[in-house]
Design an enzyme around this catalytic site. Structure first.
Site, PDB file in Angstrom:
ATOM      1  N   ASP A   1       0.852  -1.188   0.000  1.00 48.08           N
ATOM      2  CA  ASP A   1       0.000   0.000   0.000  1.00 48.08           C
ATOM      3  C   ASP A   1       0.889   1.239   0.000  1.00 48.08           C
ATOM      4  O   ASP A   1       1.738   1.391   0.882  1.00 48.08           O
ATOM      5  CB  ASP A   1      -0.905   0.016   1.239  1.00 48.08           C
TER       6      ASP A   1
ATOM      7  N   ASP B   1     -15.234  -3.298  -2.117  1.00 45.71           N
ATOM      8  CA  ASP B   1     -14.908  -2.940  -0.736  1.00 45.71           C
ATOM      9  C   ASP B   1     -16.197  -2.636   0.007  1.00 45.71           C
ATOM     10  O   ASP B   1     -16.968  -1.773  -0.421  1.00 45.71           O
ATOM     11  CB  ASP B   1     -13.992  -1.710  -0.713  1.00 45.71           C
TER      12      ASP B   1
END
Length: 241
Positions: free
Chosen positions: A8, A129
């Site tokens: 990330d 998500d």
């Protein structure tokens, strides 16, 4: 089942967030390329890269770091975060990215998703998500009224390569995956499923794997970086199943 390490990126550095909170970060490295090389050496065949700034801003913000990752490794790399137009999809594919993840765009711009899937069949991933069963977008800063399972059904006719399902409440919390929700996604999905969020142990991985052959892989982040899960040991354990 693939074991996919996550990188990330925020402000050019390799970080992990808690439940997607941009203010709750832990920095692990200043070099995404070095981290990617580490995972390749550990045996990873796919690496999952997310441009966190891009996800919030709606356009790529860590391109130099992602391009450095592409030069550092020979394994497949999938990239998501802030990809809201076809030009960005093409730029990543031209840079050597194996698969491109569309999340916000998959909810808000079906024509873009359709175009991308037609131009790159099987190479577009749906980033699904969810918070409390509803689709979250824009770097998880906004929760829509659309149920994750409804969006899955809506998109069943698209040439999507796989769906990455992330339970936001579990992400970065080391609390284990939401197996019941994941099971529902597997049952509803027309595509292979990649699990993400909360996976901390080999037992967690086995619980995900037990959902059957429709599970293509599991993305793991914080547990690897914090040393709670050893990548090589986990690979070996999955191979023994």
């Amino acid at each position: 089942m693939l074991l996919i390490p996550a990188i990330d990126l925020k402000d050019g550095r390799c970080v992990r967030l808690r439940q997607g909170d941009m203010a709750a970060e832990t920095v692990y490295s200043d070099s995404a390329a070095a981290v990617a090389d580490m995972w390749q050496l550990a045996g990873a065949t796919v690496i999952h890269v997310v441009d966190l700034n891009g996800a919030v801003d709606g356009e790529p913000r860590n391109l130099p770091e992602i391009e450095a990752v592409m030069k550092a490794v020979t394994v497949k790399v999938q990239v998501g975060g802030g990809i809201r137009n076809l030009a960005t999809v093409r730029r990543y594919v031209n840079a050597g990215v194996s698969r491109v993840v569309l999340g916000t765009a998959a909810l808000t711009d079906h024509s873009l998703l359709d175009q991308a899937c037609k131009e790159f069949p099987g190479r577009i991933l749906l980033g699904l998500d969810a918070r409390n069963g509803k689709v979250a977008v824009k770097g998880w800063t906004t929760v829509s009224e659309t149920k994750a399972l409804d969006l899955l059904k809506e998109l069943s006719g698209f040439a999507i390569g796989a769906v990455i399902y992330t339970d936001i409440s579990r992400d970065g919390m080391l609390s284990g995956p939401n197996v019941p929700a994941l099971k529902e996604v597997v049952e509803y999905s027309a595509f292979p499923v990649i699990a993400s969020g909360g996976i901390t142990s080999i037992e967690d991985l086995r619980a995900v794997q037990s959902l059957g052959p429709r599970i293509e892989g599991a993305i793991v982040g914080k547990a690897l970086y914090d040393g709670k899960l050893d990548y090589r040991a986990a690979l070996a354990a999955l191979a023994r199943r």
